[in-house]
Design an enzyme around this catalytic site. Structure first.
Site, PDB file in Angstrom:
ATOM      1  CB  SER A 106      41.710  39.796  41.680  1.00 31.84           C
ATOM      2  OG  SER A 106      42.893  40.091  40.983  1.00 31.84           O
ATOM      3  CD  GLU A 201      38.632  38.728  36.770  1.00 28.92           C
ATOM      4  OE1 GLU A 201      39.062  39.734  36.172  1.00 28.92           O
ATOM      5  OE2 GLU A 201      39.211  38.229  37.747  1.00 28.92           O
ATOM      6  CG  HIS A 271      40.424  43.292  37.815  1.00 30.20           C
ATOM      7  ND1 HIS A 271      40.290  41.942  37.556  1.00 30.20           N
ATOM      8  CD2 HIS A 271      41.348  43.395  38.812  1.00 30.20           C
ATOM      9  CE1 HIS A 271      41.112  41.263  38.342  1.00 30.20           C
ATOM     10  NE2 HIS A 271      41.757  42.126  39.111  1.00 30.20           N
TER      11      HIS A 271
END
Length: 319
Positions: A106, A201, A271
């Site tokens: 992330s 992502e 996630h």
């Protein structure tokens, strides 16, 4: 036993129960967990001030005893504020030949990009303390693949894919969160990687924004230099009513048409509980055939054979 040190370059630990579970599980698996003080830091939306958070990283260059794993507690936002203050040269001298593994995903993508661009250091996109090790139910795929990937000089990841085109390419494996990655284009912290296998992502971005981010990579010439684009989880990336059915599949199909490179879907990364652990910047081979994709990678830092590590096939139990 495996020695972990917690680092907190981004958001504060808003879910303390998850952090507590993560620490307990790692200890139950036989690991030591240091750096617990980062869990008590708070400044606005961050796990402490910029100086405190960057010190978590810079301390790795001078700490008398390096941990086996430096593990990010969570993402969010905040890592970008640290990039100008990281001691890249000192970290390269200390960690280039050390078996200390830096792990997160992330917002941690910003740290990974910068360390590779400025120091050539290989890090790992992988689980974090709260969301992954501290999840209410520990994910078996995440747990097993993490310990296998960080314990050997070679590892692999295989998954089912809707991609029908057969593929066999080699190149440096790199990537992470799409929005964070794109935010560094044009800065000294965006590495130039040619012939790469790029994985991305994201979370919470509607499809048109995902397309815009991918177009940014395309128009900046980044996609032109890659051998393949691998799509991970795009969680809660839902269309708006205004979009009239334009969804994430439409965004991916558009990029596939204009970018002229293979696009491989379905990678368990991002996630979601299912999550592979992937090194950033090492040689890899991507193969696709008969609805199956596989990545093989090598040359990443890994735990010393002398380090006792948890059993990948045995989930730790906590009260």
């Amino acid at each position: 036993m495996t020695r972990l040190r917690l680092i907190a370059p981004s958001g504060y630990p808003h879910d303390r129960d998850a952090m507590t579970r993560g620490v307990a599980r790692l200890r139950a698996a036989g690991c030591t967990v240091d750096g617990l003080d980062v869990l008590d830091r708070l400044e606005h939306r961050y796990a402490g001030g910029d100086a405190e958070r960057v010190a978590d990283l810079n301390a790795l260059a001078i700490h008398p005893s390096l941990p086996d794993i430096a593990l990010a507690i969570r993402g969010g936002y905040g890592a970008t504020r640290l990039l100008e203050h990281i001691h890249y040269g000192a970290l390269r001298e200390r960690l280039a030949d050390a078996a200390t593994l830096l792990v997160g995903h992330s917002d941690f993508t910003a740290i990974q990009m910068a360390l590779y661009a400025k120091s050539g250091l290989v890090t790992f996109g992988g689980p974090m303390l709260g969301a992954d090790f501290g999840a209410p139910d520990l994910n078996p795929l995440m747990w097993e693949h993490f310990w296998r990937a960080v314990s050997a000089p070679e590892a692999s990841a295989s998954w089912a894919t809707a991609t029908t085109t057969e593929l066999d390419v080699h190149g440096p494996l790199w990537g992470g969160n799409l929005a964070v990655l794109c935010s560094l284009i044009g800065t000294p912290y965006f590495p130039r990687i040619d012939g790469g296998i790029l994985f991305v992502e994201d979370v919470g971005e509607p499809p048109f924004r995902i397309e815009r981010l991918l177009y940014q990579l395309h128009l900046a010439g980044v996609l032109d230099r890659q051998r393949a684009l691998v799509l991970g989880h795009f969680t809660h990336c839902r269309p708006h009513a205004y979009d009239n059915g334009y969804d994430i599949d439409a965004a991916f199909e558009q990029i596939s048409r204009v970018a002229h490179l293979p696009v491989v879907r379905g990678l368990p990364f991002g996630h979601e509980p299912d999550k592979f652990t992937l090194p950033f910047g090492v040689p890899a081979r991507l193969q696709v055939a008969n609805g199956q994709a596989s990545l093989r990678f090598s040359g990443h830092p890994h735990l010393s054979a002398a380090v006792s590590r948890p059993d990948p096939g045995k989930l730790p139990q906590i009260p």
